[in-house]
Write an enzyme that holds these catalytic residues in place. Sequence first.
Site, PDB file in Angstrom:
ATOM      1  N   ASP A   1     -10.898   0.522  14.007  1.00  0.00           N
ATOM      2  CA  ASP A   1     -11.660   0.363  12.709  1.00  0.00           C
ATOM      3  C   ASP A   1     -13.197   1.078  12.842  1.00  0.00           C
ATOM      4  OD1 ASP A   1      -9.684  -0.977  11.587  1.00  0.00           O
ATOM      5  OD2 ASP A   1     -10.370  -2.917  12.182  1.00  0.00           O
TER       6      ASP A   1
ATOM      7  N   ASN B   1       0.818  -1.131   0.066  1.00  0.00           N
ATOM      8  CA  ASN B   1      -0.047   0.008   0.022  1.00  0.00           C
ATOM      9  C   ASN B   1       0.787   1.177   0.028  1.00  0.00           C
ATOM     10  OD1 ASN B   1      -2.880  -0.445   0.193  1.00  0.00           O
ATOM     11  ND2 ASN B   1      -2.253  -2.138   1.576  1.00  0.00           N
TER      12      ASN B   1
ATOM     13  N   ASN C   1      -7.004   4.828   7.736  1.00  0.00           N
ATOM     14  CA  ASN C   1      -6.382   3.510   7.840  1.00  0.00           C
ATOM     15  C   ASN C   1      -7.127   2.757   6.589  1.00  0.00           C
ATOM     16  OD1 ASN C   1      -5.402   0.868   8.805  1.00  0.00           O
ATOM     17  ND2 ASN C   1      -7.513   0.813   9.507  1.00  0.00           N
TER      18      ASN C   1
ATOM     19  N   HIS D   1      -8.113  -1.029   5.545  1.00  0.00           N
ATOM     20  CA  HIS D   1      -8.693  -2.121   6.082  1.00  0.00           C
ATOM     21  C   HIS D   1      -9.383  -3.129   4.882  1.00  0.00           C
ATOM     22  CE1 HIS D   1     -10.026  -4.827   9.318  1.00  0.00           C
ATOM     23  NE2 HIS D   1     -11.106  -5.112   8.642  1.00  0.00           N
TER      24      HIS D   1
ATOM     25  N   LEU E   1      -2.188   1.913  18.661  1.00  0.00           N
ATOM     26  CA  LEU E   1      -1.866   3.097  19.574  1.00  0.00           C
ATOM     27  C   LEU E   1      -3.200   3.596  20.276  1.00  0.00           C
ATOM     28  CD1 LEU E   1      -0.506   4.798  16.350  1.00  0.00           C
ATOM     29  CD2 LEU E   1       1.061   3.837  18.229  1.00  0.00           C
TER      30      LEU E   1
ATOM     31  N   THR F   1     -10.015   6.699  14.750  1.00  0.00           N
ATOM     32  CA  THR F   1     -10.591   7.198  15.997  1.00  0.00           C
ATOM     33  C   THR F   1     -10.168   6.063  17.162  1.00  0.00           C
ATOM     34  OG1 THR F   1     -12.634   6.239  15.897  1.00  0.00           O
ATOM     35  CG2 THR F   1     -12.609   8.216  14.910  1.00  0.00           C
TER      36      THR F   1
HETATM   37  C1  GAR Z   1      -3.049  -4.721   3.757  1.00  0.00           C
HETATM   38  O1  GAR Z   1      -3.989  -5.911   3.125  1.00  0.00           O
HETATM   39  C2  GAR Z   1      -3.994  -4.117   4.848  1.00  0.00           C
HETATM   40  O2  GAR Z   1      -5.223  -3.684   4.265  1.00  0.00           O
HETATM   41  C3  GAR Z   1      -3.973  -4.977   6.045  1.00  0.00           C
HETATM   42  O3  GAR Z   1      -2.631  -5.414   5.925  1.00  0.00           O
HETATM   43  C4  GAR Z   1      -2.161  -5.514   4.597  1.00  0.00           C
HETATM   44  C5  GAR Z   1      -0.921  -4.853   4.558  1.00  0.00           C
HETATM   45  O4  GAR Z   1      -0.163  -5.144   3.294  1.00  0.00           O
HETATM   46  N1  GAR Z   1      -4.062  -3.992   7.139  1.00  0.00           N
HETATM   47  C6  GAR Z   1      -4.812  -4.331   8.259  1.00  0.00           C
HETATM   48  O5  GAR Z   1      -5.259  -5.651   8.338  1.00  0.00           O
HETATM   49  C7  GAR Z   1      -4.989  -3.414   9.225  1.00  0.00           C
HETATM   50  N2  GAR Z   1      -6.167  -3.834  10.286  1.00  0.00           N
HETATM   51  P1  GAR Z   1       1.005  -4.104   2.709  1.00  0.00           P
HETATM   52  O6  GAR Z   1       1.938  -4.130   3.952  1.00  0.00           O
HETATM   53  O7  GAR Z   1       1.382  -5.051   1.695  1.00  0.00           O
HETATM   54  O8  GAR Z   1       0.451  -2.742   2.432  1.00  0.00           O
END
Ligand code: GAR
Length: 208
Positions: free
Chosen positions: A151, A14, A108, A110, A94, A147
């Site tokens: 989530d 991401n 964020n 998700h 956090l 917040t």
């Molecule tokens: C992504 O799928 C992101 O949406 C998820 O972890 C992955 C990270 O991938 N995040 C969560 O689950 C947060 N609750 P990346 O390091 O390749 O971006």
Amino acid sequence: MKNIVVLVSGGGTNLQALIDAEKRGELGNGKITCVIASKADAYALERAKNNGIKAVTLVRKDYADVAAYSKAMTELLIAEKADLVVYAGFMTILDEQVCNAFPHKMMNVHPALIPSFCGKGFYGLHVHEAALAKGVKLSGATVHFVTEECDGGPIILQKAVEVKNGDTPETLQKRIMEEAEWKILPKAVQLFCDDKITVQDGKAVITE
Ligand code: GAR
């Protein structure tokens, strides 16, 4: 120009989508100025360095508890003059100190359609395992403001993705990243940096 600080813990795909969007001129009035990782071995740090972006590690296990870590993170974000903080695969909790310092200035991504498959314990592949266990036919991704409620902040953008027969958590994760996360996260950042998101009655409203 708005300073964007990106928080990461892992592979950083991401983050890469954000870097690529910035190169295409698609982050509006924003610039990625710093990447902060909660783990020293996060590959996302390499992505930052490869693109000339300041890369910092703030390792969770160096701090006694969530409060001490959150205090250090808040001080670092203030020192970096962050206008927007993006959680891009940031897996460390956090507390309210950070939210209070950056109200509606943290977002964020998700990997599900909130309010499904979210909250404590729903992160990374666990989210996709739960979606497949339930047998949903659509899942997707959500970008929301951060917040105190895990989530639970105002939803900015969502995109649905089809679940296919024979999907594994890994194949579903990959499709959701490619078709949803890597598109809606840069878009949400662009909207924020161009001052097109307001929060009214606890809901995010986009004015294009
Ligand atoms: C992504 O799928 C992101 O949406 C998820 O972890 C992955 C990270 O991938 N995040 C969560 O689950 C947060 N609750 P990346 O390091 O390749 O971006």
